[in-house]
Write a protein that holds these residues in place. Structure first.
Motif, PDB file in Angstrom:
ATOM      1  N   PRO A 173       0.835  -1.207   0.000  1.00  0.00           N
ATOM      2  CA  PRO A 173       0.000   0.000   0.000  1.00  0.00           C
ATOM      3  C   PRO A 173       0.869   1.255   0.000  1.00  0.00           C
ATOM      4  O   PRO A 173       1.913   1.298   0.648  1.00  0.00           O
ATOM      5  N   LEU A 174       0.454   2.257  -0.757  1.00  0.00           N
ATOM      6  CA  LEU A 174       1.210   3.494  -0.910  1.00  0.00           C
ATOM      7  C   LEU A 174       0.334   4.687  -0.593  1.00  0.00           C
ATOM      8  O   LEU A 174      -0.887   4.618  -0.669  1.00  0.00           O
ATOM      9  N   ARG A 175       0.956   5.794  -0.282  1.00  0.00           N
ATOM     10  CA  ARG A 175       0.226   7.046  -0.134  1.00  0.00           C
ATOM     11  C   ARG A 175       0.381   7.822  -1.431  1.00  0.00           C
ATOM     12  O   ARG A 175       1.489   7.985  -1.933  1.00  0.00           O
ATOM     13  N   TRP A 176      -0.718   8.298  -1.992  1.00  0.00           N
ATOM     14  CA  TRP A 176      -0.740   9.067  -3.240  1.00  0.00           C
ATOM     15  C   TRP A 176      -1.104  10.505  -2.901  1.00  0.00           C
ATOM     16  O   TRP A 176      -2.151  10.759  -2.299  1.00  0.00           O
ATOM     17  N   LEU A 177      -0.266  11.462  -3.312  1.00  0.00           N
ATOM     18  CA  LEU A 177      -0.514  12.875  -3.035  1.00  0.00           C
ATOM     19  C   LEU A 177      -0.270  13.703  -4.292  1.00  0.00           C
ATOM     20  O   LEU A 177       0.673  13.455  -5.037  1.00  0.00           O
ATOM     21  N   ARG A 178      -1.123  14.683  -4.485  1.00  0.00           N
ATOM     22  CA  ARG A 178      -0.978  15.632  -5.593  1.00  0.00           C
ATOM     23  C   ARG A 178      -0.883  17.004  -4.956  1.00  0.00           C
ATOM     24  O   ARG A 178      -1.697  17.351  -4.090  1.00  0.00           O
ATOM     25  N   PHE A 179       0.123  17.802  -5.374  1.00  0.00           N
ATOM     26  CA  PHE A 179       0.309  19.072  -4.696  1.00  0.00           C
ATOM     27  C   PHE A 179       0.835  20.157  -5.625  1.00  0.00           C
ATOM     28  O   PHE A 179       1.350  19.872  -6.696  1.00  0.00           O
ATOM     29  N   ARG A 180       0.656  21.407  -5.171  1.00  0.00           N
ATOM     30  CA  ARG A 180       1.160  22.585  -5.876  1.00  0.00           C
ATOM     31  C   ARG A 180       2.091  23.334  -4.945  1.00  0.00           C
ATOM     32  O   ARG A 180       1.849  23.429  -3.753  1.00  0.00           O
ATOM     33  N   MET A 181       3.185  23.878  -5.515  1.00  0.00           N
ATOM     34  CA  MET A 181       4.205  24.596  -4.749  1.00  0.00           C
ATOM     35  C   MET A 181       4.351  26.017  -5.288  1.00  0.00           C
ATOM     36  O   MET A 181       3.992  26.281  -6.426  1.00  0.00           O
ATOM     37  N   HIS A 182       4.919  26.904  -4.466  1.00  0.00           N
ATOM     38  CA  HIS A 182       5.350  28.203  -4.971  1.00  0.00           C
ATOM     39  C   HIS A 182       6.511  28.700  -4.122  1.00  0.00           C
ATOM     40  O   HIS A 182       6.696  28.277  -2.983  1.00  0.00           O
ATOM     41  N   VAL A 183       7.319  29.573  -4.720  1.00  0.00           N
ATOM     42  CA  VAL A 183       8.444  30.186  -4.021  1.00  0.00           C
ATOM     43  C   VAL A 183       7.891  31.312  -3.171  1.00  0.00           C
ATOM     44  O   VAL A 183       7.165  32.177  -3.667  1.00  0.00           O
ATOM     45  N   VAL A 184       8.209  31.318  -1.888  1.00  0.00           N
ATOM     46  CA  VAL A 184       7.692  32.318  -0.951  1.00  0.00           C
ATOM     47  C   VAL A 184       8.205  33.700  -1.325  1.00  0.00           C
ATOM     48  O   VAL A 184       9.392  33.877  -1.590  1.00  0.00           O
ATOM     49  N   GLY A 185       7.280  34.664  -1.374  1.00  0.00           N
ATOM     50  CA  GLY A 185       7.645  36.050  -1.622  1.00  0.00           C
ATOM     51  C   GLY A 185       7.881  36.417  -3.072  1.00  0.00           C
ATOM     52  O   GLY A 185       8.196  37.551  -3.377  1.00  0.00           O
ATOM     53  N   ALA A 186       7.756  35.468  -3.982  1.00  0.00           N
ATOM     54  CA  ALA A 186       7.983  35.762  -5.399  1.00  0.00           C
ATOM     55  C   ALA A 186       6.657  35.932  -6.115  1.00  0.00           C
ATOM     56  O   ALA A 186       5.713  35.207  -5.863  1.00  0.00           O
TER      57      ALA A 186
END
Length: 157
Positions: A124-137
Motif C-alpha cells: 500500500p502506498l500514499r498518493w498525493l498531488r500538490f502545488r508549490m510556490h516560491v515564498v515572496g515571489a
C-alpha cells in the motif's frame, strides 16, 4: 520524474525537478520496515506534482535557495489515467505548508518484488498531488528564477 528507494539506515536525497529543489528523507530505520522507504515524484507541469510512496518526507525550496511552500496538498489516487480526489490535507498534515509526508497509505497497492515477480507482494502506498510556490515571489519572478520554458515543461512530462 524521479524515484527514491531506501537502502541504508537513514538516508536523504536532493533532486531538482520542475524548477524546485526537493529533499527526501527516510522516516524509519531500514530494518524496521518490511518494505523500504520509497517514492516516485512526477512533475505534472507548472507548479504541480504527484508523488506516491511510503516512509519518506519531502521538503522543498526554490532553485536559488528561496523558501517554498505548499499551495495545496490533496490525497487521492490515479485510476484509469484520472486523478480521484479523496481529501485536501490541512496545515497540521503538511508541517504547516512546508513538507509532504508519505506515511499512512491511502491509495491502491502496487505489486513489488524485484527478484521474483511471481511472488510479488501488494504494497500500500500514499498518493498525493500538490502545488508549490516560491515564498515572496510574484508569479513572473518565480517563473524567471525557476528557468521554466514551455519546452522544458513538455520535456519533463
Amino acid at each position: 520524474m524521479t524515484g527514491f528507494v531506501q537502502e541504508a539506515e537513514q538516508e536523504h536525497w536532493e533532486v531538482e525537478l520542475g524548477g524546485f529543489r526537493f529533499t527526501a528523507r527516510t522516516n524509519a530505520p531500514r530494518e524496521e520496515l518490511v518494505v523500504p522507504g520509497s517514492a516516485i515524484l512526477v512533475h505534472l507541469g507548472d507548479d504541480e506534482f504527484l508523488c506516491l510512496g511510503r516512509s519518506l518526507t519531502f521538503t522543498c525550496a526554490g532553485l536559488c535557495g528561496q523558501p517554498a511552500e505548499l499551495l495545496a496538498l490533496d490525497e487521492g489516487y490515479l485510476q484509469g489515467g484520472e486523478w480521484h480526489h479523496r481529501r485536501r490535507l490541512n496545515g497540521d498534515e503538511t508541517a504547516h505548508g512546508t513538507g509532504v509526508l508519505l506515511d499512512a497509505p491511502c491509495g491502491p497497492a502496487l505489486a513489488v518484488n524485484e527478484s521474483q515477480p511471481r511472488r510479488a507482494q501488494l504494497v500500500p502506498l500514499r498518493w498525493l498531488r500538490f502545488r508549490m510556490h516560491v515564498v515572496g515571489a510574484s508569479a513572473r519572478e518565480a517563473t524567471e528564477n525557476r528557468h521554466i520554458t514551455k519546452e522544458s515543461v513538455v520535456h519533463e512530462i
